[in-house]
Design a protein around this motif. Structure first.
Motif, PDB file in Angstrom:
ATOM      1  N   ARG A 155       0.858  -1.268   0.005  1.00  0.00           N
ATOM      2  CA  ARG A 155       0.004  -0.009  -0.133  1.00  0.00           C
ATOM      3  C   ARG A 155       0.944   1.108  -0.204  1.00  0.00           C
ATOM      4  NH1 ARG A 155      -5.539   0.714   1.655  1.00  0.00           N
ATOM      5  NH2 ARG A 155      -5.280  -1.403   2.577  1.00  0.00           N
ATOM      6  N   PRO A 156       1.274   1.708  -1.089  1.00  0.00           N
ATOM      7  CA  PRO A 156       1.968   2.947  -1.226  1.00  0.00           C
ATOM      8  C   PRO A 156       1.309   4.194  -0.448  1.00  0.00           C
ATOM      9  CG  PRO A 156       0.933   2.280  -3.177  1.00  0.00           C
ATOM     10  CD  PRO A 156       0.663   1.311  -2.524  1.00  0.00           C
ATOM     11  N   VAL A 157       2.258   5.322  -0.194  1.00  0.00           N
ATOM     12  CA  VAL A 157       1.479   6.027   0.405  1.00  0.00           C
ATOM     13  C   VAL A 157       1.617   7.679  -0.514  1.00  0.00           C
ATOM     14  CG1 VAL A 157       1.779   7.847   2.455  1.00  0.00           C
ATOM     15  CG2 VAL A 157       2.395   5.539   2.628  1.00  0.00           C
ATOM     16  N   ALA A 158       0.403   8.085  -0.443  1.00  0.00           N
ATOM     17  CA  ALA A 158       0.504   9.280  -1.567  1.00  0.00           C
ATOM     18  C   ALA A 158       0.220  10.580  -0.748  1.00  0.00           C
ATOM     19  CB  ALA A 158      -0.780   9.029  -2.524  1.00  0.00           C
ATOM     20  N   VAL A 214     -10.077  19.539  -1.991  1.00  0.00           N
ATOM     21  CA  VAL A 214     -10.108  18.147  -1.450  1.00  0.00           C
ATOM     22  C   VAL A 214     -10.775  17.210  -2.530  1.00  0.00           C
ATOM     23  CG1 VAL A 214     -11.564  16.730   0.317  1.00  0.00           C
ATOM     24  CG2 VAL A 214     -10.168  18.642   0.851  1.00  0.00           C
ATOM     25  N   GLN A 215     -12.003  17.759  -3.069  1.00  0.00           N
ATOM     26  CA  GLN A 215     -12.494  17.015  -4.369  1.00  0.00           C
ATOM     27  C   GLN A 215     -11.590  16.628  -5.200  1.00  0.00           C
ATOM     28  OE1 GLN A 215     -15.516  15.744  -4.145  1.00  0.00           O
ATOM     29  NE2 GLN A 215     -15.115  14.816  -6.140  1.00  0.00           N
ATOM     30  N   ARG A 216     -10.811  17.458  -5.549  1.00  0.00           N
ATOM     31  CA  ARG A 216      -9.669  16.978  -6.699  1.00  0.00           C
ATOM     32  C   ARG A 216      -8.975  15.948  -6.173  1.00  0.00           C
ATOM     33  NH1 ARG A 216      -7.067  22.566  -9.555  1.00  0.00           N
ATOM     34  NH2 ARG A 216      -9.078  23.330 -10.351  1.00  0.00           N
ATOM     35  N   ILE A 217      -8.540  15.946  -4.801  1.00  0.00           N
ATOM     36  CA  ILE A 217      -7.785  14.973  -4.273  1.00  0.00           C
ATOM     37  C   ILE A 217      -8.352  13.615  -4.308  1.00  0.00           C
ATOM     38  CG2 ILE A 217      -6.493  14.149  -2.234  1.00  0.00           C
ATOM     39  CD1 ILE A 217      -5.863  17.207  -1.581  1.00  0.00           C
ATOM     40  N   ARG A 218      -9.774  13.716  -3.876  1.00  0.00           N
ATOM     41  CA  ARG A 218     -10.689  12.564  -3.964  1.00  0.00           C
ATOM     42  C   ARG A 218     -10.504  11.956  -5.234  1.00  0.00           C
ATOM     43  NH1 ARG A 218     -14.437  15.597  -0.316  1.00  0.00           N
ATOM     44  NH2 ARG A 218     -14.198  14.897   1.577  1.00  0.00           N
ATOM     45  N   GLU A 219     -10.778  12.769  -6.236  1.00  0.00           N
ATOM     46  CA  GLU A 219     -10.792  12.213  -7.543  1.00  0.00           C
ATOM     47  C   GLU A 219      -9.548  11.479  -8.101  1.00  0.00           C
ATOM     48  OE1 GLU A 219     -12.041  15.495  -9.811  1.00  0.00           O
ATOM     49  OE2 GLU A 219     -14.186  15.596  -9.025  1.00  0.00           O
ATOM     50  N   ASP A 220      -8.312  12.182  -7.693  1.00  0.00           N
ATOM     51  CA  ASP A 220      -7.222  11.647  -8.390  1.00  0.00           C
ATOM     52  C   ASP A 220      -6.916  10.278  -7.322  1.00  0.00           C
ATOM     53  OD1 ASP A 220      -4.422  12.159  -9.399  1.00  0.00           O
ATOM     54  OD2 ASP A 220      -3.718  11.491  -7.532  1.00  0.00           O
ATOM     55  N   ILE A 221      -7.235  10.206  -5.987  1.00  0.00           N
ATOM     56  CA  ILE A 221      -6.937   8.928  -5.283  1.00  0.00           C
ATOM     57  C   ILE A 221      -7.831   7.708  -5.903  1.00  0.00           C
ATOM     58  CG2 ILE A 221      -7.636   7.628  -3.029  1.00  0.00           C
ATOM     59  CD1 ILE A 221      -7.092  10.362  -1.697  1.00  0.00           C
ATOM     60  N   ARG A 222      -9.286   8.173  -6.480  1.00  0.00           N
ATOM     61  CA  ARG A 222     -10.181   7.136  -6.867  1.00  0.00           C
ATOM     62  C   ARG A 222      -9.442   6.715  -8.213  1.00  0.00           C
ATOM     63  NH1 ARG A 222     -14.306  10.314  -7.814  1.00  0.00           N
ATOM     64  NH2 ARG A 222     -14.763  10.491  -5.383  1.00  0.00           N
ATOM     65  N   ALA A 223      -9.262   7.470  -9.259  1.00  0.00           N
ATOM     66  CA  ALA A 223      -8.518   7.011 -10.252  1.00  0.00           C
ATOM     67  C   ALA A 223      -7.107   6.125  -9.990  1.00  0.00           C
ATOM     68  CB  ALA A 223      -8.123   8.195 -11.193  1.00  0.00           C
ATOM     69  N   ARG A 224      -6.296   6.484  -9.208  1.00  0.00           N
ATOM     70  CA  ARG A 224      -5.218   5.827  -9.190  1.00  0.00           C
ATOM     71  C   ARG A 224      -5.468   4.265  -8.428  1.00  0.00           C
ATOM     72  NH1 ARG A 224      -0.434   8.767  -8.954  1.00  0.00           N
ATOM     73  NH2 ARG A 224      -0.718  10.631  -9.358  1.00  0.00           N
ATOM     74  N   GLU A 225      -6.603   4.416  -7.471  1.00  0.00           N
ATOM     75  CA  GLU A 225      -6.799   3.208  -6.870  1.00  0.00           C
ATOM     76  C   GLU A 225      -7.564   2.119  -7.799  1.00  0.00           C
ATOM     77  OE1 GLU A 225      -7.348   3.647  -2.179  1.00  0.00           O
ATOM     78  OE2 GLU A 225      -8.986   4.025  -3.337  1.00  0.00           O
TER      79      GLU A 225
END
Length: 387
Positions: A122-125, A156-167
């Motif tokens: 589990r990498p850390v972003a 924060v919404q931008r970050i959530r979207e990036d996390i979702r795409a990466r996962e």
């Protein structure tokens, strides 16, 4: 993997006229020792690394040396800008710095561009949100009604979207968000600059609930708002309201399951702060105050009248007294009066002179001072009679 959460270094700041560069150098020594002794992989600085937008040359040198020493000790650095920093100046050369392991997050365009730290399973972003001035950030973030909540929510919404795409593409990851803001529930100190009037700068705590950890900056007291949302506080006290605070940061440990533990790291300052209150004679004689003789002191005298040469007398025992205040015990001096109100109650010239002296120094005229006034007034009357 271990991350060290710090913020609010305020390099270049002075403390009631006393330069703090030496104390800040000591703190950096302790931080580098922690990086080496605890095997820290990344040092996070959540804003206000500088105290002003145009730092002095020696302050810039100190940060330059600090970054070099941290990276030499084996850690990368992720640094986001705060409200005291100039984001444009701090972000200069960011692409080059990344090659040396120093990641600067000062632009809105980089909010959803994490520093991904490799960890098996589990990498850390790490996402760095620079300080968001609502009027300036609103356009870039697509916000129609600019305030601290709306711009923070958009970031924060931008970050959530990036996390979702990466996962979806790469599998689960742990997320760390750095933000320089005032979160609801935080306890402030006297040394922070208000972000907005009347508490309108506060953002709700649940804005950050989706992340593995949120590393906040801006408030100078180390504090835990929830198990995963914390302020590291400043590494040194920058006001006497922080005299009882333990200064340092938070050490985070991540494993394949995500955030495994958080523990405080404390860095003692070379000079402590002392807040003293009482009558002058009692403070000068009290044996329990011996530790304060080597501290920076804020002293409030409660004598019914302001003692003569008060600061001079206080410093005979507490030489590093930086702030001296007066608060007569029991309100012995009564309600404050303007000089005009005092003047209206004066009965003669001597009363006018003595009233003025008491007004400007908060102490009644002594007998020898009254005698001097009488002598001067007599000479003035004699001169007027001789004309």
């Amino acid at each position: 993997m271990r991350l060290l959460h710090t913020s609010d270094w305020h390099l270049g700041r002075s403390f009631h006229g006393v330069g703090m560069l030496e104390a800040q150098t000591d703190f950096i020594d302790q931080l580098v020792d922690t990086v080496r002794s605890r095997g820290v992989d990344a040092v996070l600085i959540s804003g206000d690394v500088y105290d002003r937008a145009l730092p002095a040359v020696d302050t810039v040198r100190l940060l330059d040396t600090a970054l070099e020493r941290i990276t030499e000790a084996g850690a990368v650095v992720v640094l986001s800008s705060g409200n005291h920093d100039s984001a444009a100046r701090l972000g200069f050369g960011s692409a080059l710095f990344e090659r040396a392991g120093v990641y600067l997050r000062t632009r809105y365009a980089d909010i959803a561009r994490p520093v991904v730290l490799p960890l098996e399973g589990r990498p850390v972003a790490v996402y760095g949100i620079p300080y968001l001035e609502p009027r300036l950030a609103a356009g870039d973030l697509g916000v129609d009604v600019p305030n601290h909540f709306t711009v923070a929510a958009a970031a924060v919404q931008r970050i959530r979207e990036d996390i979702r795409a990466r996962e979806q593409a790469e599998g689960p990851l742990a997320s760390v968000v750095m933000a320089h803001t005032f979160a609801s529930g935080g306890i402030s100190s006297d040394s922070e600059r208000d972000l907005a009037v009347g508490g309108l700068g506060a953002v709700p705590l649940d804005l950050f609930e989706d992340f593995s950890y949120t590393a906040l900056g801006h408030l100078h007291g180390r504090q835990q708002l929830s198990s995963t949302v914390r302020y590291s506080g400043s590494p040194l006290p920058y006001s006497f309201s922080e005299a009882r605070q333990a200064k340092g940061g938070w050490l985070l440990e991540f494993d394949a399951g995500g955030l495994a533990s958080v523990e405080p790291v404390t860095w003692p300052a070379r000079r402590r702060l002392a807040v003293l209150r009482g009558k002058l004679e009692e403070l000068l004689a009290d044996p329990s105050l011996s530790d304060a003789q080597d501290a920076y002191c804020q002293v409030t005298l409660t004598d019914s009248q302001r003692p003569a040469r008060a600061m001079e007398q206080v410093r005979t025992r507490f030489p590093d007294t930086l702030v001296l205040a007066f608060d007569p015990e029991g309100g012995a001096r009564g309600p404050a009066q303007t000089y005009s109100q005092r003047l209206a109650k004066a009965t003669d010239d001597l009363d006018v002179c003595c009233g003025f002296l008491e007004h400007v120094r908060s102490r009644s005229a002594a007998d020898e001072e009254k005698d001097l006034f009488i002598e001067i007034l007599d000479k003035v009357r004699e001169a007027e009679a001789a004309k």
